[in-house]
Design a protein around this motif. Structure first.
Motif, mmCIF file in Angstrom:
data_model
loop_
_atom_site.group_PDB
_atom_site.id
_atom_site.type_symbol
_atom_site.label_atom_id
_atom_site.label_comp_id
_atom_site.label_asym_id
_atom_site.label_seq_id
_atom_site.Cartn_x
_atom_site.Cartn_y
_atom_site.Cartn_z
ATOM 1 N N ARG A 17 -9.027 -0.728 4.910
ATOM 2 C CA ARG A 17 -8.657 -2.258 4.580
ATOM 3 C C ARG A 17 -9.241 -3.332 5.417
ATOM 4 N NH1 ARG A 17 -5.943 -5.195 7.844
ATOM 5 N NH2 ARG A 17 -4.724 -6.990 7.215
ATOM 6 N N ARG A 39 -4.702 -5.055 0.766
ATOM 7 C CA ARG A 39 -3.633 -4.177 1.063
ATOM 8 C C ARG A 39 -3.309 -3.411 -0.326
ATOM 9 N NH1 ARG A 39 1.876 -5.773 -0.065
ATOM 10 N NH2 ARG A 39 1.263 -7.992 -0.100
ATOM 11 N N MET A 40 -3.365 -3.980 -1.618
ATOM 12 C CA MET A 40 -3.217 -3.282 -2.602
ATOM 13 C C MET A 40 -4.219 -2.404 -3.035
ATOM 14 S SD MET A 40 0.070 -4.725 -3.151
ATOM 15 C CE MET A 40 0.459 -4.056 -4.653
ATOM 16 N N GLU A 43 -3.751 0.604 -0.748
ATOM 17 C CA GLU A 43 -2.370 1.385 -1.305
ATOM 18 C C GLU A 43 -3.012 2.420 -2.264
ATOM 19 O OE1 GLU A 43 1.376 3.035 -1.026
ATOM 20 O OE2 GLU A 43 0.083 1.684 0.391
ATOM 21 N N THR A 44 -3.720 1.762 -3.253
ATOM 22 C CA THR A 44 -4.228 2.519 -4.367
ATOM 23 C C THR A 44 -4.900 3.723 -3.968
ATOM 24 O OG1 THR A 44 -4.330 0.631 -5.892
ATOM 25 C CG2 THR A 44 -5.584 2.131 -6.481
ATOM 26 N N LEU A 46 -4.669 5.190 -1.093
ATOM 27 C CA LEU A 46 -3.781 6.305 -0.383
ATOM 28 C C LEU A 46 -3.272 7.142 -1.503
ATOM 29 C CD1 LEU A 46 -2.198 4.014 2.640
ATOM 30 C CD2 LEU A 46 -3.782 6.191 2.691
ATOM 31 N N LEU A 47 -2.886 6.451 -2.553
ATOM 32 C CA LEU A 47 -2.199 7.098 -3.773
ATOM 33 C C LEU A 47 -3.090 8.117 -4.349
ATOM 34 C CD1 LEU A 47 0.150 4.391 -5.009
ATOM 35 C CD2 LEU A 47 0.763 6.366 -3.655
ATOM 36 N N ILE A 130 0.990 0.557 -8.733
ATOM 37 C CA ILE A 130 1.338 -0.328 -7.581
ATOM 38 C C ILE A 130 2.405 -1.504 -7.627
ATOM 39 C CG2 ILE A 130 -0.645 0.764 -6.302
ATOM 40 C CD1 ILE A 130 -2.041 -2.263 -6.663
ATOM 41 N N ARG A 133 5.884 -0.108 -8.767
ATOM 42 C CA ARG A 133 6.446 0.367 -7.311
ATOM 43 C C ARG A 133 7.187 -0.737 -6.769
ATOM 44 N NH1 ARG A 133 2.489 4.473 -7.926
ATOM 45 N NH2 ARG A 133 3.229 6.530 -7.104
ATOM 46 N N GLU A 333 2.402 10.567 -4.236
ATOM 47 C CA GLU A 333 2.998 10.744 -3.248
ATOM 48 C C GLU A 333 2.485 11.676 -1.967
ATOM 49 O OE1 GLU A 333 4.947 8.462 -1.758
ATOM 50 O OE2 GLU A 333 5.045 7.308 -3.420
ATOM 51 N N ARG A 336 -0.905 10.603 -0.764
ATOM 52 C CA ARG A 336 -0.466 9.363 0.399
ATOM 53 C C ARG A 336 -0.268 9.949 1.513
ATOM 54 N NH1 ARG A 336 2.869 5.718 2.517
ATOM 55 N NH2 ARG A 336 2.078 3.147 2.339
#
Length: 368
Positions: A17, A39-40, A43-44, A46-47, A130, A133, A333, A336
Motif C-alpha cells: 500500500r 487501499r482498493m 485489497e484486490t 490480498l484477495l 471489491i 463487497r 477469502e 486474503r
C-alpha cells in the motif's frame, strides 16, 4: 521449486500500500483520492486477484504519461433522482469514483429499496468484486458491471477480438456466513490473468487464448502478445466451446457493456480506438446497483435464508475429500487470510517493472 518461486518477494500488505501510494502521490494525485485508490488496489491483491492490483501500475503509468488521466478529478453528480444518479468521474482513475458510486447506491437503496448509480468518463477501476463487497458489508445486495478499454474477446465464430473482458460482480450479505461474492470476467479468464502467467513465466491453460486460426495458445509470452498487442486472436468468451456456450458468454459480455457502457454514455472500445487520439481519456463507464433486503423481507429473514442455502452448498459431499465444495467468494477469502499472514507475492518480472516506475517517478522503492 522454480527459480521464479525462489525469487518471489512476499511483501506485507502495508508495504505494498505504501509503495502504491507513494507512486500515485508522485504523479500528482490528490492525497485522499490516492489513499482510496491504494487501499482498493491492495485489497484486490490480498484477495488473490493479482491481475488487478499493484500489477496495474504499469498501465496507469502509461495513461498518466500520455496525459489521459486527471489525477485531481473528484466524482461529480450530474443527474439524480431518489433512486438513481449519474456520476462523472472527470477522467480520473476509476477507484475513487467507484467507491463513491457504490456507497451512493447503497444510501439510496436504504431509502428506496433499490437504486442504480451509473458512472461515465472514467478509467480502469480494478476488480469489480471489491465494490460489490462494499454493498454486502453495509447489509445490501450489490451488483457491479463495467465497460472496458481493451479489445480482447474474440466473438463466437470470429477470428479477431471485438469486446473487452467486461466484468460482472454480485455480492449478498448473510448472517453467520461470509457474504456470497461472485466476481467474474465474461471471457473464459480476465486478460490480466494472462499477464500474471506472462510475469510468472507459467504456461497458460488450453482454451483461454486462441490465435487467429482458432488454435489454443499456451505459451505465456505468445498468449500475452495475442491478448495485448496483436490484431488477431485473443481471449475466448466465457464457456469457450461448444459454440452455444461460447455464444452465451459473448451475449453476456454485450449485456454487461449495455449496462456499464451504453446506458451511461460511455465509449465502446472498438469505436473509441478508431476515433480517439492518443491523449483522449479512456471514457469508461461503470454500473452500480444496490438492493435493500428489508424492502422485500422482514429484518433478518433474507440473511437467514441465504445462510441456509450456503450451509447446504457447504454440506455437499465433495468428489475429492481433500477439496471441500466451494461457495463463491471462498477462494478470495482464503487468499486474503493467507496473504495477511505471509505477504502479497510479487514475482521478479513485476518487481523489475515496479522498480522502473519508481526510478522514473523519483520515488523510493519500498517492496524489497
Amino acid at each position: 521449486m522454480s527459480a521464479v518461486a525462489d525469487a518471489m518477494l512476499m511483501v506485507p500488505a502495508a508495504r505494498v500500500r505504501a509503495q502504491i501510494l507513494s507512486i500515485l502521490l508522485a504523479w500528482g494525485m490528490t492525497p485522499d483520492l490516492a489513499e482510496t485508490t491504494a487501499r482498493m488496489m491492495v485489497e484486490t491483491d490480498l484477495l488473490g486477484v493479482d491481475s488487478h492490483g499493484i500489477s496495474m501500475l504499469m498501465t496507469y503509468e502509461a495513461r498518466y504519461r500520455e496525459g489521459r488521466l486527471n489525477l485531481q478529478a473528484r466524482p461529480r453528480i450530474v443527474q439524480e433522482s431518489a433512486a438513481t444518479a449519474l456520476v462523472d468521474a472527470g477522467a480520473g482513475l476509476g477507484h475513487p469514483v467507484s467507491v463513491f458510486a457504490m456507497n451512493l447506491a447503497v444510501d439510496k437503496a436504504m431509502q428506496c429499496g433499490v437504486a442504480v448509480v451509473g458512472v461515465r468518463n472514467s478509467h480502469h477501476f480494478g476488480a469489480a468484486g471489491i465494490y460489490a463487497r462494499i454493498a454486502a458489508e453495509r447489509g445490501a445486495i450489490g451488483m457491479v458491471t463495467s465497460a472496458t478499454r481493451g479489445i480482447a474477446m474474440v466473438p463466437t465464430r470470429g477470428a479477431v477480438p471485438v469486446l473487452g473482458t467486461n466484468p460482472l460482480a454480485f455480492a449478498a450479505p448473510a448472517a453467520r456466513n461470509r457474504p456470497f461474492v461472485l466476481d467474474m470476467a465474461t471471457t473464459t479468464v480476465a486478460a490480466g490473468k494472462v499477464k500474471v502467467h506472462h510475469l510468472n513465466d507459467r504456461p497458460v491453460p488450453a482454451g483461454w487464448v486462441m490465435d487467429g486460426a482458432g488454435e489454443s495458445v499456451t505459451d505465456p509470452h505468445r498468449a500475452h502478445e495475442f491478448v495485448m498487442q496483436r490484431p488477431e486472436g485473443g481471449l475466448t468468451p466465457l464457456g469457450g466451446t461448444p459454440e452455444m456456450a461460447s455464444h452465451k458468454g459473448y451475449g453476456l459480455a454485450m449485456m454487461v457493456h449495455i449496462l456499464g457502457g451504453t446506458l451511461v454514455g460511455a465509449s465502446f472500445s472498438p469505436i473509441r480506438n478508431r476515433t480517439q487520439s492518443e491523449t483522449d481519456p479512456d471514457g469508461l463507464g461503470h454500473f452500480f446497483m444496490a438492493l435493500n433486503p428489508a424492502a422485500f423481507r422482514a429484518a433478518g429473514e433474507f440473511e437467514a435464508d441465504l445462510d441456509s442455502a450456503i450451509d447446504v452448498l457447504r454440506a455437499t459431499p465433495p468428489a475429492d475429500p481433500q477439496k471441500p465444495v466451494l461457495v463463491a467468494g471462498d477462494p478470495e477469502e482464503a487468499a486474503r487470510a493467507r496473504r495477511l499472514q505471509e505477504g502479497i507475492p510479487v514475482p521478479p518480472a513485476l518487481d523489475r517493472l515496479i522498480r522502473g516506475i519508481c526510478d522514473r517517478g523519483k520515488v523510493d522503492y519500498l517492496l524489497g
